[in-house]
Design a protein around this motif. Structure first.
Motif, PDB file in Angstrom:
ATOM      1  N   SER A 110     -65.426   4.839  36.846  1.00  0.00           N
ATOM      2  CA  SER A 110     -64.183   5.381  36.418  1.00  0.00           C
ATOM      3  C   SER A 110     -63.004   4.453  36.921  1.00  0.00           C
ATOM      4  N   GLY A 111     -62.199   3.731  36.213  1.00  0.00           N
ATOM      5  CA  GLY A 111     -61.092   3.075  36.681  1.00  0.00           C
ATOM      6  C   GLY A 111     -61.416   1.529  36.709  1.00  0.00           C
ATOM      7  N   ILE A 127     -59.852  -0.494  30.384  1.00  0.00           N
ATOM      8  CA  ILE A 127     -60.278   0.270  31.759  1.00  0.00           C
ATOM      9  C   ILE A 127     -61.276   1.506  31.602  1.00  0.00           C
ATOM     10  N   ASN A 128     -62.397   1.206  32.104  1.00  0.00           N
ATOM     11  CA  ASN A 128     -63.445   2.276  31.896  1.00  0.00           C
ATOM     12  C   ASN A 128     -63.147   3.512  32.343  1.00  0.00           C
ATOM     13  N   SER A 129     -63.661   4.611  31.441  1.00  0.00           N
ATOM     14  CA  SER A 129     -62.974   5.920  31.859  1.00  0.00           C
ATOM     15  C   SER A 129     -63.960   6.955  31.693  1.00  0.00           C
ATOM     16  N   MET A 130     -65.003   7.190  30.860  1.00  0.00           N
ATOM     17  CA  MET A 130     -65.911   8.099  30.720  1.00  0.00           C
ATOM     18  C   MET A 130     -67.233   7.726  29.946  1.00  0.00           C
ATOM     19  N   LYS A 131     -68.147   8.658  29.764  1.00  0.00           N
ATOM     20  CA  LYS A 131     -69.270   8.323  28.910  1.00  0.00           C
ATOM     21  C   LYS A 131     -69.857   9.826  28.530  1.00  0.00           C
ATOM     22  N   ILE A 132     -70.727   9.455  27.631  1.00  0.00           N
ATOM     23  CA  ILE A 132     -71.561  10.747  27.225  1.00  0.00           C
ATOM     24  C   ILE A 132     -72.577  10.803  27.923  1.00  0.00           C
TER      25      ILE A 132
END
Length: 391
Positions: free
Chosen positions: A230-231, A244-249
């Protein structure tokens, strides 16, 4: 009636409860379940050897990707969220994420990361690619966009990332995620994938009341994004940061669905956080809940609404001297329209205000008081930190 104070800033909490608009699917920023192995079967027909072609990537492609990675490896750093500052014990990081050094100026360096990475921190520490640790100061964070900007001493910074544009991205385009999955032990990890989808809508429950507060648009990618990423940076083959990478399933039946904040969305927010410490957005001055959450008996007895009024938001509180107060709006008024736009819940209200109006605009509000339809006008104000729990 459950009072729901609505956060007034613009993504995504550290371990926020998320819903995908295409179905109820749990999102996870930093907590992940381990997927179980699954077998996928398909019927395949034999093909002649003349129909089979080589699909190996060329040496030039590999070289280009390596160069893109080299342009960013030292610009992607770790971010430690330190909350234990007791006199009697050593301070420890309660969580770690990633960040991107995007600017170096006047001896200072600036890092963009996720809001949920730094939320609740007493201290922040940036971990450089070579392991050096540098104290950082939070300049500003924005919960709705899930972005935050840090300032640090720039003397040890040797590389700054090039923030690109997300407007020209296409599905199938190669992208690379760089970050610190599972903390600093795997710092600078690189994963490669493609753009799986654009303009994906993700609903976020920011105050954990079971109701969606905001919908954010994100880039979908199958590049592996794990806890700690994240980030971090999502870059293209040219070495430009496009997200900007933030989340996933995080679901056992799901593989390879991660999300990043588009850079064209992030850039103006980063600038405001760096310069002002907050994001300027239109402000009415109310806390409210969706009419759909109010029991039928209260709709009739307290609000005195007819059966024809089915959607809207019920004002629970009006801030003194706010635009809503000056327009004589009161507790239990039911707002059904802003200008000609129908309002069904607070998410509708925020999305319309933030996307279609500006501070200083005059808007018309249609509402019901004691069952009677009325209209009023107000001039949108500017939200400040004290008003962050209202809209």
């Amino acid at each position: 009636m459950l009072l729901s104070s609505v956060v007034g800033g613009l993504v995504v909490a550290a371990v926020g409860t998320g819903l995908i608009t295409t179905g109820v699917i749990p999102l996870d920023h930093d907590n992940e379940t381990t997927p179980s192995a699954q077998t996928s079967q398909s019927n395949e027909e034999s093909v002649a050897s003349s129909d089979v072609v080589q699909t190996l990537s060329s040496e030039d492609d590999a070289t280009s990707i390596q160069q893109a990675i080299q342009q960013n490896t030292e610009a992607v750093v770790g971010v430690s969220n330190i909350q234990n500052t007791s006199l009697w014990s050593e301070s420890e990081a309660s969580g770690t994420g990633s960040g991107v050094i995007y600017k170096k100026e006047d001896g200072k360096a600036y890092v963009v990361t996720n809001y949920h990475v730094v939320e609740g921190a007493n201290e922040l520490e940036v971990v450089m690619a070579n392991g050096d640790k540098v104290q950082a100061k939070l300049l500003g964070g924005d919960e709705l966009s899930d972005l935050a900007v840090l300032e640090m001493d720039g003397s040890k910074v040797k590389q700054v990332a090039n923030l690109g544009s997300s407007s020209s991205l296409e599905v199938g385009q190669t992208v690379i995620a760089i970050g610190n999955p599972l903390g600093t032990e795997f710092a600078g990890s690189v994963t490669k994938g493609i753009i799986s989808g654009l303009n994906r809508s993700v609903e976020m429950d920011l105050n954990s009341d079971g109701q969606a507060d905001w919908t954010t648009e994100v880039i979908q990618t199958d590049a592996a994004i794990n806890p700690g990423n994240s980030g971090g940076a999502l870059i293209n083959a040219n070495g430009e940061v496009v997200g900007i990478n933030s989340m996933k399933i995080a679901q056992e039946a799901v593989e390879g669905i991660g999300f990043a904040i588009p850079m064209d969305t992030a850039k103006p927010i980063i600038q405001q956080l760096e310069e002002n410490g907050h994001v300027d957005r239109p402000f009415i001055g109310i806390s409210a809940v969706a009419l759909s959450t109010v029991p039928e008996r209260n709709k009739q007895q307290t609000l005195k609404l007819g059966e024809d009024v089915t959607d809207g938001v019920v004002i629970a509180q009006v801030q003194v001297n706010s635009p809503a107060d000056e327009a004589s709006l009161k507790k239990y008024d039911v707002i059904t329209k802003i200008n000609d736009h129908a309002i069904t819940n607070m998410m509708d209200l925020k999305q319309y205000l933030y996307g279609s109006t500006e501070i200083g605009d005059k808007i018309e509000i249609t509402y019901y008081r004691d069952g009677q339809k009325q209209k009023t006008s107000l001039t949108l104000g500017e939200q400040n930190q004290e008003q962050s729990q209202q809209q």
